[in-house]
Design a protein around this motif. Structure first.
Motif, PDB file in Angstrom:
ATOM      1  N   VAL A  60       0.865  -1.181   0.000  1.00 48.71           N
ATOM      2  CA  VAL A  60       0.000   0.000   0.000  1.00 48.71           C
ATOM      3  C   VAL A  60       0.896   1.223   0.000  1.00 48.71           C
ATOM      4  O   VAL A  60       1.611   1.480   0.964  1.00 48.71           O
ATOM      5  N   PRO A  61       0.897   1.990  -1.100  1.00 50.00           N
ATOM      6  CA  PRO A  61       1.757   3.178  -1.134  1.00 50.00           C
ATOM      7  C   PRO A  61       1.253   4.234  -0.154  1.00 50.00           C
ATOM      8  O   PRO A  61       0.062   4.296   0.136  1.00 50.00           O
ATOM      9  N   PRO A  62       2.147   5.039   0.364  1.00 44.66           N
ATOM     10  CA  PRO A  62       1.709   6.078   1.295  1.00 44.66           C
ATOM     11  C   PRO A  62       0.852   7.119   0.595  1.00 44.66           C
ATOM     12  O   PRO A  62       1.103   7.476  -0.544  1.00 44.66           O
ATOM     13  N   SER A  63      -0.177   7.567   1.267  1.00 44.99           N
ATOM     14  CA  SER A  63      -1.045   8.608   0.750  1.00 44.99           C
ATOM     15  C   SER A  63      -0.839   9.858   1.590  1.00 44.99           C
ATOM     16  O   SER A  63      -1.146   9.864   2.770  1.00 44.99           O
ATOM     17  N   PRO A  64      -0.328  10.917   1.017  1.00 45.43           N
ATOM     18  CA  PRO A  64      -0.048  12.116   1.804  1.00 45.43           C
ATOM     19  C   PRO A  64      -1.296  12.718   2.443  1.00 45.43           C
ATOM     20  O   PRO A  64      -1.225  13.322   3.490  1.00 45.43           O
ATOM     21  N   GLU A  65      -2.450  12.531   1.822  1.00 46.28           N
ATOM     22  CA  GLU A  65      -3.671  13.121   2.366  1.00 46.28           C
ATOM     23  C   GLU A  65      -4.162  12.386   3.611  1.00 46.28           C
ATOM     24  O   GLU A  65      -4.634  12.991   4.553  1.00 46.28           O
ATOM     25  N   ALA A  66      -4.101  11.068   3.610  1.00 42.64           N
ATOM     26  CA  ALA A  66      -4.746  10.299   4.672  1.00 42.64           C
ATOM     27  C   ALA A  66      -3.785   9.725   5.702  1.00 42.64           C
ATOM     28  O   ALA A  66      -4.173   9.498   6.836  1.00 42.64           O
ATOM     29  N   TRP A  67      -2.560   9.464   5.342  1.00 49.66           N
ATOM     30  CA  TRP A  67      -1.655   8.726   6.237  1.00 49.66           C
ATOM     31  C   TRP A  67      -0.367   9.496   6.476  1.00 49.66           C
ATOM     32  O   TRP A  67       0.715   8.926   6.410  1.00 49.66           O
ATOM     33  N   ILE A  68      -0.453  10.755   6.766  1.00 49.30           N
ATOM     34  CA  ILE A  68       0.732  11.577   6.992  1.00 49.30           C
ATOM     35  C   ILE A  68       1.506  11.023   8.181  1.00 49.30           C
ATOM     36  O   ILE A  68       0.961  10.791   9.251  1.00 49.30           O
ATOM     37  N   GLY A  69       2.791  10.783   7.983  1.00 48.40           N
ATOM     38  CA  GLY A  69       3.649  10.311   9.058  1.00 48.40           C
ATOM     39  C   GLY A  69       3.644   8.808   9.271  1.00 48.40           C
ATOM     40  O   GLY A  69       4.411   8.291  10.056  1.00 48.40           O
ATOM     41  N   ARG A  70       2.791   8.070   8.579  1.00 49.57           N
ATOM     42  CA  ARG A  70       2.740   6.618   8.783  1.00 49.57           C
ATOM     43  C   ARG A  70       3.631   5.869   7.803  1.00 49.57           C
ATOM     44  O   ARG A  70       3.951   4.722   8.030  1.00 49.57           O
ATOM     45  N   GLY A  71       3.990   6.494   6.700  1.00 47.19           N
ATOM     46  CA  GLY A  71       4.933   5.909   5.761  1.00 47.19           C
ATOM     47  C   GLY A  71       4.387   4.710   5.011  1.00 47.19           C
ATOM     48  O   GLY A  71       3.195   4.508   4.889  1.00 47.19           O
ATOM     49  N   PHE A  72       5.307   3.892   4.527  1.00 44.06           N
ATOM     50  CA  PHE A  72       4.963   2.718   3.732  1.00 44.06           C
ATOM     51  C   PHE A  72       4.363   1.646   4.634  1.00 44.06           C
ATOM     52  O   PHE A  72       4.817   1.445   5.749  1.00 44.06           O
ATOM     53  N   ARG A  73       3.364   0.931   4.154  1.00 45.95           N
ATOM     54  CA  ARG A  73       2.734  -0.107   4.957  1.00 45.95           C
ATOM     55  C   ARG A  73       2.214  -1.213   4.059  1.00 45.95           C
ATOM     56  O   ARG A  73       2.160  -1.073   2.841  1.00 45.95           O
ATOM     57  N   TYR A  74       1.865  -2.322   4.660  1.00 49.45           N
ATOM     58  CA  TYR A  74       1.296  -3.471   3.963  1.00 49.45           C
ATOM     59  C   TYR A  74      -0.143  -3.670   4.390  1.00 49.45           C
ATOM     60  O   TYR A  74      -0.524  -3.339   5.504  1.00 49.45           O
ATOM     61  N   GLN A  75      -0.934  -4.254   3.484  1.00 55.52           N
ATOM     62  CA  GLN A  75      -2.279  -4.685   3.842  1.00 55.52           C
ATOM     63  C   GLN A  75      -2.277  -6.205   3.781  1.00 55.52           C
ATOM     64  O   GLN A  75      -2.003  -6.797   2.747  1.00 55.52           O
ATOM     65  N   TYR A  76      -2.582  -6.831   4.909  1.00 54.75           N
ATOM     66  CA  TYR A  76      -2.554  -8.282   5.027  1.00 54.75           C
ATOM     67  C   TYR A  76      -3.964  -8.843   4.935  1.00 54.75           C
ATOM     68  O   TYR A  76      -4.887  -8.315   5.547  1.00 54.75           O
ATOM     69  N   GLY A  77      -4.106  -9.920   4.190  1.00 52.88           N
ATOM     70  CA  GLY A  77      -5.330 -10.716   4.214  1.00 52.88           C
ATOM     71  C   GLY A  77      -5.103 -11.817   5.228  1.00 52.88           C
ATOM     72  O   GLY A  77      -4.204 -12.638   5.070  1.00 52.88           O
ATOM     73  N   ILE A  78      -5.877 -11.818   6.293  1.00 53.85           N
ATOM     74  CA  ILE A  78      -5.678 -12.769   7.387  1.00 53.85           C
ATOM     75  C   ILE A  78      -6.935 -13.615   7.540  1.00 53.85           C
ATOM     76  O   ILE A  78      -8.038 -13.091   7.664  1.00 53.85           O
ATOM     77  N   ARG A  79      -6.752 -14.945   7.537  1.00 60.06           N
ATOM     78  CA  ARG A  79      -7.852 -15.867   7.767  1.00 60.06           C
ATOM     79  C   ARG A  79      -7.869 -16.211   9.251  1.00 60.06           C
ATOM     80  O   ARG A  79      -6.896 -16.734   9.779  1.00 60.06           O
ATOM     81  N   LEU A  80      -8.965 -15.865   9.915  1.00 62.42           N
ATOM     82  CA  LEU A  80      -9.074 -16.105  11.354  1.00 62.42           C
ATOM     83  C   LEU A  80      -9.135 -17.596  11.654  1.00 62.42           C
ATOM     84  O   LEU A  80      -9.791 -18.360  10.951  1.00 62.42           O
TER      85      LEU A  80
END
Length: 122
Positions: A60-80
């Protein structure tokens, strides 16, 4: 007389149809965005820890509008593990998780009846 009124009404409607449709579309979009914001801003009433298995990872690329200061991140698909439900959770890029690994997540129950999930740091 009624036929003249109907003709006048149809003439006015035809001339203003584009503005009416545009206003309706903008109004529906504003209501949809407002509903999403209201859904996420509901207070947390209960928290529960659970585990799951990572089944996929998205960059998930950083979005300057919504995630200021959070930087690069991943979105995980997790099966409970408890009910085989697939949920998507954001995670920090500094602590990547491998596909197939067991992770601890936190389920948050909100006042409006929704559930949100948070990846716990191990």
């Amino acid at each position: 007389m009624a036929r003249a009124r109907l003709a006048l009404t149809l003439l006015i409607l035809r001339e203003n149809l584009r503005g009416i449709v545009t206003s309706l579309v903008v109004g529906v979009c504003i209501l949809a965005i407002g509903a999403l914001i209201a859904r996420r801003s509901s207070p947390i009433i209960d928290v529960e820890s659970t585990t799951g298995t990572v089944v996929n990872v998205l960059n998930v690329p950083p979005s300057p509008e919504a995630w200021i200061g959070r930087g690069f991140r991943y979105q995980y698909g997790i099966r409970l593990n408890e009910n085989d439900l697939l949920v998507f959770v954001y995670g920090n890029a500094a602590m990547p998780r491998a596909i197939g690994s067991e992770v601890a997540i936190e389920r948050r129950y909100r006042l409006n009846g929704t559930e949100t999930y948070q990846l716990l740091d191990e």
